[in-house]
Each structure stands twice: as structure tokens, then as C-alpha cells.
Design an enzyme around this catalytic site. Sequence first.
Site, mmCIF file in Angstrom:
data_model
loop_
_atom_site.group_PDB
_atom_site.id
_atom_site.type_symbol
_atom_site.label_atom_id
_atom_site.label_comp_id
_atom_site.label_asym_id
_atom_site.label_seq_id
_atom_site.Cartn_x
_atom_site.Cartn_y
_atom_site.Cartn_z
ATOM 1 N N GLU A 217 52.398 -47.271 -20.982
ATOM 2 C CA GLU A 217 52.544 -48.523 -20.479
ATOM 3 C C GLU A 217 53.976 -48.912 -19.642
ATOM 4 O O GLU A 217 53.930 -49.806 -19.130
ATOM 5 C CB GLU A 217 52.085 -49.750 -21.673
ATOM 6 N N HIS B 286 55.362 -44.048 -24.191
ATOM 7 C CA HIS B 286 54.898 -45.267 -24.150
ATOM 8 C C HIS B 286 54.429 -45.111 -22.498
ATOM 9 O O HIS B 286 54.980 -45.203 -21.573
ATOM 10 C CB HIS B 286 55.996 -46.211 -23.820
ATOM 11 N N CYS C 68 53.852 -45.712 -30.076
ATOM 12 C CA CYS C 68 54.981 -45.959 -30.939
ATOM 13 C C CYS C 68 54.764 -46.697 -32.308
ATOM 14 O O CYS C 68 54.111 -46.130 -33.214
ATOM 15 C CB CYS C 68 56.024 -46.677 -29.841
#
Lengths: 85, 224
Positions: free
Chosen positions: B196, B194, B86
Site C-alpha cells: 500500500e 507494504h 506488517c
Amino acid sequence: MFFVKVYVTYKQSVLDPQGEAVKGAIHQLGYEGVQDVRIGKYFELKVKQTAEPVEEVIETLCDQLLANVNMETYRYEIVEMEEEA
Amino acid sequence: MKFAVVVFPGSNCDKDLLWAMKDIMQVEAEFVDHTATDLSEFDGVLLPGGFSYGDYLRCGAIARFSNVMKEVTRFAEEGKPVFGTCNGFQILTEAGLLPGTLLRNESLNFICKTVPLKVVNAQTNFTSEYETDQIIHLPIAHGEGNYYCDEATLAQLKANGQIVFEYQENVNGSVEKIAGITNEQGNVLGMMPHPERAMESLLGSEDGRLFFASMIKNFGKVTN
């Protein structure tokens, strides 16, 4: 001392969605004659005279920071001004 | 293998990355401030999402000049792994560590949802645990994720297999639906989604685990 105006806009090949949105609003106001809207950034810099020519300073700043030359172009105007007290 | 999670003023996905590495992947990781000048104790660098420097000027444009980025650049030149998600991706393009740039989403909307992605290249050190053409689901959350590059750059990306992830549907207007790319050497990867945030099925998807597992397996071999 110099007063520098820097204008940064998207390259013509890059879609400017903000410009498109504003163009839509302009057309809603009835001004169909407005064909294209591009939104950019405007910077005002006051630059002291140094050994390096002011054009070179401004071009370096534009290339490295003020514009992303992958997607943007820039132009600038330099006006000599009196030294501030 | 020990990871640095760089914290810029305005980073807001730093804790997610640290949690993903330490709690889920069970590897060493710690926060590193944007003023840091030495990354020599680390084997990998992670640039989190967020709004570094308030996204003033352009996303990532000011973060690129923070002290730590000189060291991140040196780190990348040594062939060590650098990953940006991002805003981290935006910083990597501004720093010139990855080609191209991220524009405002074509729709002008901030998009926050989980999207299907195709793993275009599973031959990289970041994706070897996936299968080529595998469809995975990762969250996106961005207003400026519309990947743009000129035609010459696009041809190079294709020729070198640098396009790693593609959106199934072009959510933000990216050139050729590109969601993530590597540098030519294959040790720097940037992506808007993302991984994560996709580490536990409770949170909607575990598909991010194999991304970090690939990194740890392949780059861990080199450094340990």
C-alpha cells in the site's frame, strides 16, 4: 489465593538476538566465561482459587497468550498464599 | 467489491491502505473499529501495519483477542480474502490464521527501506497479475519481521506453494528469505512489506498496484 511466577523464554532452537547482544557486552566487560545469554519475560500473577485447578488456568493462559509456543517455552511456579483482606 | 480496513489501537498504516483502495484502486473501502462484531457487509478484510496495543507482550498478541478478530476468523473460514501487512501479518500469525511467527530482526535494527522481492508464486489470487519469479520493489519498515517456523511447517509451506514473496537479500534473518505467505486455502495472505506504500511512482514504486489488482480481480469474481 495463589502467587504464580511464569517465565517465558525463546526455544533453544530460536536465535535470541537480544541475548547475543547482551552476551557481547558481558564479554566486553571481561567476563569471557559467560557462554550463553537468553532474554525472556517474567510474569507475576495473583490467582484466586476457583473450581478449575490453578495449574490448568496457568497452562491455558501460557498457551494462548503469555507465550507463543511456536517460538517460546514457558515454566511456572505456584505458591499458595494467604487470602488478601 | 467492498473492503474493511480494521483499525486497532496503535494502527498507523490504516490511512495508507484506505487511500490505496479508494483513491488508487477505485474500490469501496472503509475503516472498521477493532470492537466491531459484524463484517458481513464486506467482501475483503485488510489488517494494516502499526503497533497494535503498543506491541506489548508480543507484536499482535493482544490484538488477536480483540472482538473483530473472531469475525475476521469466521470471514477467513468462509474463504473470503484477508490480507495483513506488517503488524497485520503479525496479528494473523498470532491468531493462528497463518503458520509461523515473526521474531526480532536478526540485526536488532529497525529496517526502513525499499527492497527487491521475488514473486515466488504468481498462481495465487493475491498475485496473479504478477509473473512468477518477477522482481518487484516494495518498502519495508519493521523491527520484528524475521519470519520463523519449524521444519515441518516449512516443508508444508513449500509443498502447498504457500510461500508467495521472498526477499532477494535476507534483510531480517527470515527462514528461507520468506517475506509473505498464504494459508493452505489461499485466501489469507500475510507479508511484512507494504504494497500500500508502493502505489505511485512519485513515492518510489507502483509495484503494489498489481497486488491489489489481483485481489480485486480474483476475489471480486467470487463475491460479486
